[in-house]
Design a protein around this motif. Structure first.
Motif, PDB file in Angstrom:
ATOM      1  N   ILE A   1      20.121   2.937 -11.922  1.00  0.00           N
ATOM      2  CA  ILE A   1      19.614   2.283 -10.708  1.00  0.00           C
ATOM      3  C   ILE A   1      18.570   3.367 -10.228  1.00  0.00           C
ATOM      4  O   ILE A   1      17.319   3.038  -9.664  1.00  0.00           O
ATOM      5  N   PRO A   2      18.946   4.831  -9.941  1.00  0.00           N
ATOM      6  CA  PRO A   2      17.966   5.734  -9.190  1.00  0.00           C
ATOM      7  C   PRO A   2      16.775   5.546  -9.784  1.00  0.00           C
ATOM      8  O   PRO A   2      15.606   5.837  -9.403  1.00  0.00           O
ATOM      9  N   LYS A   3      16.852   5.689 -11.378  1.00  0.00           N
ATOM     10  CA  LYS A   3      15.590   5.769 -11.935  1.00  0.00           C
ATOM     11  C   LYS A   3      14.888   4.568 -12.045  1.00  0.00           C
ATOM     12  O   LYS A   3      13.312   4.592 -11.928  1.00  0.00           O
ATOM     13  N   LEU A   4      15.345   3.464 -11.978  1.00  0.00           N
ATOM     14  CA  LEU A   4      14.723   2.382 -11.896  1.00  0.00           C
ATOM     15  C   LEU A   4      13.983   1.967 -10.584  1.00  0.00           C
ATOM     16  O   LEU A   4      13.033   1.347 -10.359  1.00  0.00           O
ATOM     17  N   VAL A   5      14.752   2.451  -9.517  1.00  0.00           N
ATOM     18  CA  VAL A   5      14.235   2.450  -8.073  1.00  0.00           C
ATOM     19  C   VAL A   5      12.710   3.192  -8.099  1.00  0.00           C
ATOM     20  O   VAL A   5      11.906   2.944  -7.379  1.00  0.00           O
ATOM     21  N   GLU A   6      12.845   4.484  -8.708  1.00  0.00           N
ATOM     22  CA  GLU A   6      11.870   5.341  -8.625  1.00  0.00           C
ATOM     23  C   GLU A   6      10.601   4.662  -9.227  1.00  0.00           C
ATOM     24  O   GLU A   6       9.291   4.951  -8.896  1.00  0.00           O
ATOM     25  N   ALA A   7      10.816   3.937 -10.388  1.00  0.00           N
ATOM     26  CA  ALA A   7       9.718   3.534 -11.101  1.00  0.00           C
ATOM     27  C   ALA A   7       9.480   2.092 -10.370  1.00  0.00           C
ATOM     28  O   ALA A   7       8.153   1.803 -10.683  1.00  0.00           O
ATOM     29  N   GLY A   8      10.181   1.231  -9.755  1.00  0.00           N
ATOM     30  CA  GLY A   8       9.725   0.189  -9.256  1.00  0.00           C
ATOM     31  C   GLY A   8       9.139   0.103  -7.852  1.00  0.00           C
ATOM     32  O   GLY A   8       8.836  -1.025  -7.564  1.00  0.00           O
ATOM     33  N   LYS A   9       9.444   1.167  -7.192  1.00  0.00           N
ATOM     34  CA  LYS A   9       9.241   1.040  -5.775  1.00  0.00           C
ATOM     35  C   LYS A   9       7.588   0.792  -5.502  1.00  0.00           C
ATOM     36  O   LYS A   9       7.128   0.324  -4.300  1.00  0.00           O
ATOM     37  N   LYS A  10       7.001   1.308  -6.577  1.00  0.00           N
ATOM     38  CA  LYS A  10       5.518   1.290  -6.188  1.00  0.00           C
ATOM     39  C   LYS A  10       4.761  -0.314  -6.016  1.00  0.00           C
ATOM     40  O   LYS A  10       3.768  -0.562  -5.495  1.00  0.00           O
ATOM     41  N   GLN A  11       5.691  -1.115  -6.256  1.00  0.00           N
ATOM     42  CA  GLN A  11       5.153  -2.598  -6.245  1.00  0.00           C
ATOM     43  C   GLN A  11       5.310  -2.900  -4.802  1.00  0.00           C
ATOM     44  O   GLN A  11       4.833  -4.154  -4.321  1.00  0.00           O
ATOM     45  N   PHE A  12       6.195  -2.253  -3.925  1.00  0.00           N
ATOM     46  CA  PHE A  12       6.329  -2.564  -2.674  1.00  0.00           C
ATOM     47  C   PHE A  12       5.581  -1.605  -1.564  1.00  0.00           C
ATOM     48  O   PHE A  12       5.953  -1.843  -0.165  1.00  0.00           O
ATOM     49  N   VAL A  13       4.684  -0.740  -2.153  1.00  0.00           N
ATOM     50  CA  VAL A  13       3.902  -0.011  -1.150  1.00  0.00           C
ATOM     51  C   VAL A  13       3.362  -0.942  -0.015  1.00  0.00           C
ATOM     52  O   VAL A  13       2.735  -2.024  -0.246  1.00  0.00           O
ATOM     53  N   GLY A  14       3.486  -0.762   1.396  1.00  0.00           N
ATOM     54  CA  GLY A  14       2.967  -1.405   2.154  1.00  0.00           C
ATOM     55  C   GLY A  14       2.121  -0.577   3.031  1.00  0.00           C
ATOM     56  O   GLY A  14       1.070   0.145   2.604  1.00  0.00           O
ATOM     57  N   LYS A  15       1.834  -0.946   4.236  1.00  0.00           N
ATOM     58  CA  LYS A  15       0.706  -0.597   5.090  1.00  0.00           C
ATOM     59  C   LYS A  15       1.529  -0.093   6.738  1.00  0.00           C
ATOM     60  O   LYS A  15       2.484  -1.001   7.004  1.00  0.00           O
ATOM     61  N   GLU A  16       1.054   0.884   7.302  1.00  0.00           N
ATOM     62  CA  GLU A  16       1.741   0.964   8.726  1.00  0.00           C
ATOM     63  C   GLU A  16       0.921   0.370   9.603  1.00  0.00           C
ATOM     64  O   GLU A  16      -0.105  -0.183   9.559  1.00  0.00           O
ATOM     65  N   VAL A  17       1.702  -0.173  10.729  1.00  0.00           N
ATOM     66  CA  VAL A  17       1.081  -0.803  11.817  1.00  0.00           C
ATOM     67  C   VAL A  17       0.282   0.117  12.892  1.00  0.00           C
ATOM     68  O   VAL A  17      -0.576  -0.612  13.507  1.00  0.00           O
ATOM     69  N   LYS A  18       0.412   1.186  13.001  1.00  0.00           N
ATOM     70  CA  LYS A  18      -0.480   2.220  13.875  1.00  0.00           C
ATOM     71  C   LYS A  18      -1.665   2.003  13.697  1.00  0.00           C
ATOM     72  O   LYS A  18      -2.167   2.201  12.328  1.00  0.00           O
ATOM     73  N   GLY A  19      -2.403   2.071  14.670  1.00  0.00           N
ATOM     74  CA  GLY A  19      -3.925   1.911  14.550  1.00  0.00           C
ATOM     75  C   GLY A  19      -4.282   0.382  14.164  1.00  0.00           C
ATOM     76  O   GLY A  19      -5.504   0.162  14.234  1.00  0.00           O
ATOM     77  N   LYS A  20      -3.565  -0.521  13.733  1.00  0.00           N
ATOM     78  CA  LYS A  20      -3.963  -1.749  13.615  1.00  0.00           C
ATOM     79  C   LYS A  20      -3.768  -2.745  14.746  1.00  0.00           C
ATOM     80  O   LYS A  20      -3.385  -2.192  15.842  1.00  0.00           O
ATOM     81  N   THR A  21      -4.645  -3.887  14.640  1.00  0.00           N
ATOM     82  CA  THR A  21      -4.604  -4.765  15.879  1.00  0.00           C
ATOM     83  C   THR A  21      -3.905  -5.758  15.842  1.00  0.00           C
ATOM     84  O   THR A  21      -3.676  -6.532  14.763  1.00  0.00           O
ATOM     85  N   LEU A  22      -3.007  -6.104  16.906  1.00  0.00           N
ATOM     86  CA  LEU A  22      -2.029  -7.216  17.174  1.00  0.00           C
ATOM     87  C   LEU A  22      -2.632  -8.198  18.107  1.00  0.00           C
ATOM     88  O   LEU A  22      -3.105  -7.883  19.182  1.00  0.00           O
ATOM     89  N   GLY A  23      -2.832  -9.428  17.758  1.00  0.00           N
ATOM     90  CA  GLY A  23      -3.419 -10.520  18.566  1.00  0.00           C
ATOM     91  C   GLY A  23      -1.758 -11.228  19.094  1.00  0.00           C
ATOM     92  O   GLY A  23      -1.189 -11.750  18.150  1.00  0.00           O
ATOM     93  N   VAL A  24      -1.856 -11.425  20.105  1.00  0.00           N
ATOM     94  CA  VAL A  24      -0.838 -12.181  20.812  1.00  0.00           C
ATOM     95  C   VAL A  24      -1.408 -13.359  21.656  1.00  0.00           C
ATOM     96  O   VAL A  24      -2.053 -13.432  22.642  1.00  0.00           O
TER      97      VAL A  24
END
Length: 399
Positions: A127-150
């Motif tokens: 599991i630890p090895k699979l997690v390290e190998a697979g986590k790149k598919q879930f790379v996201g983005k930070e909300v800091k500096g982004k614009t939220l429309g309400v």
């Protein structure tokens, strides 16, 4: 056009599970919780669909322990002189927390990542090895500096906007009907969009907090998606019908919309690519349910005991200090000389008016009149019948 005896115990019926802490508002000397009653004085409801119900002649008010009243036949209630209350703001913090949680979690692909990780069960030491190998598919983005429309800066939208600023987001808001109270509570750092099209064009994330009306139904559609930034995330914790689901599915498939986070899953939503279906958890906190129950119960109690109205969706807000004198209330059409005819009827019985208030809302109005004279029973015989004969009177009550 019924009248009611002041001193009998008032019956309250609940159509959903209502927090006991809220129902404690009703003292047992004057009120009884009776869920078997076929003709209660008032009803408290959450999500129960009331559109097929017939109402007894004693029913004076319905309180929704929440903000939306789509499950209540408001037009029918208005025609029968039944006040409908809601509890704006009582669940605002709960929904705000869910919106911001979902905004960050979806931006970091947390939901998909957790689901993928749980599927590794049984892989043992790999599991630890699979997690390290697979986590790149879930790379996201930070909300800091982004614009939220309400969209919609009521109780919930204002809280979301203010707290998003604390996440170092730029916040732009659109609400042509913003109230004075909300404006005072809204941070001055929230930018004002002059048009909704401006908000669509500038926002990286859009969260909507408006009621479902003929004007807002399907407001998220092919035309509006084409005004937005490619890959925009849309959060819907208001009503599912605000979104044209056929157009949303196509926009998600093409990548025009990056994520659709909604609290209103259905078969269509579950089939959408990059949709994040949440099982209607926005206001599902112990604190929110208690706040809504207390606020709904308190508003009903005040209305039944004094006739005063706060947070009604079909009656005007009206507050006249209650001094214990006999009070006559009349819900009527908002047409000329109604108050004059009512006061003339009262003066015809040699009764002195101590105080009065008239408020209108659209096609209807509400009048409260306090009688200075000591009156035994409800009122002098025939008075209410005389008022009820006035064209335009919907319902009267003696308190």
């Amino acid at each position: 056009m019924n009248t009611f005896v002041l001193d009998r115990v008032k019956t309250i019926k609940t159509l959903n599970q209502i927090a006991e802490s809220g129902l404690k508002v009703f003292d047992k000397e004057h009120f009884a919780i009776d869920n078997e009653s076929e003709n209660p004085d008032a009803i408290i409801v959450r999500s129960f669909n009331m559109h097929s119900l017939e109402f007894g002649d004693r029913l004076k008010a319905i309180a929704r322990a929440g903000a939306g009243v789509n499950n209540i036949p408001v037009k029918k209630c208005t025609e029968q002189g039944i006040a409908v209350f809601n509890t704006p703001g009582a669940n605002a913090n709960a929904v705000k927390e869910m919106v911001l949680t979902s905004l960050m979690a979806s931006s970091r692909n947390l939901f998909a990542g957790v689901q993928w990780t749980k599927a590794l069960a049984g892989k043992g030491e790999d599991i630890p090895k699979l997690v390290e190998a697979g986590k790149k598919q879930f790379v996201g983005k930070e909300v800091k500096g982004k614009t939220l429309g309400v969209i919609g800066l009521g109780a919930i939208g204002a809280l979301v906007a203010n707290d998003a600023l604390s996440l170092d987001m730029d916040v732009i808001g659109f609400d042509p009907f913003i109230s004075v109270d909300t404006a005072w509570n809204l941070s001055r750092s929230v930018q004002r969009a002059m048009t909704i099209e401006q908000l669509f064009a500038e926002a990286d994330y859009i969260t909507v907090h408006v009621p479902l009306t003929d004007d807002t139904k399907g407001m998220f559609n092919k035309q509006t998606f084409n005004l937005m930034k490619e890959g925009v995330h849309i959060l819907n914790f208001s009503r599912g019908e605000l979104v044209n689901e056929t157009d949303m599915a196509a926009a998600l498939e093409s990548g025009l919309v990056g994520k659709y986070i909604t609290d209103f899953p259905n078969e269509n939503v579950l089939k959408m690519k990059n949709a994040v279906p949440i099982p209607h958890l926005g206001a599902s906190t112990k604190e929110s349910e208690e706040n809504c129950a207390f606020m709904a119960s308190r508003q009903l109690k005040i209305f039944l005991e004094t006739g005063n109205i706060q947070n009604s969706v079909n009656f005007p807000n009206a507050s006249l200090p209650y001094t214990g004198k006999r009070r006559i209330t009349a819900f009527h059409e908002n047409i000329p000389n109604m108050v004059g005819q009512i006061t003339q009827a009262i003066s015809g019985y040699n009764l002195n008016i101590a105080d009065m208030l008239n408020r209108s809302r659209g096609d209807f109005a509400y009048t409260m009149i306090d009688i200075d004279n000591k009156i035994n029973g409800e009122t002098v015989p025939g008075l209410i019948e005389r008022i009820n004969e006035i064209d335009g009177i919907v319902r009267t009550r003696v308190i």
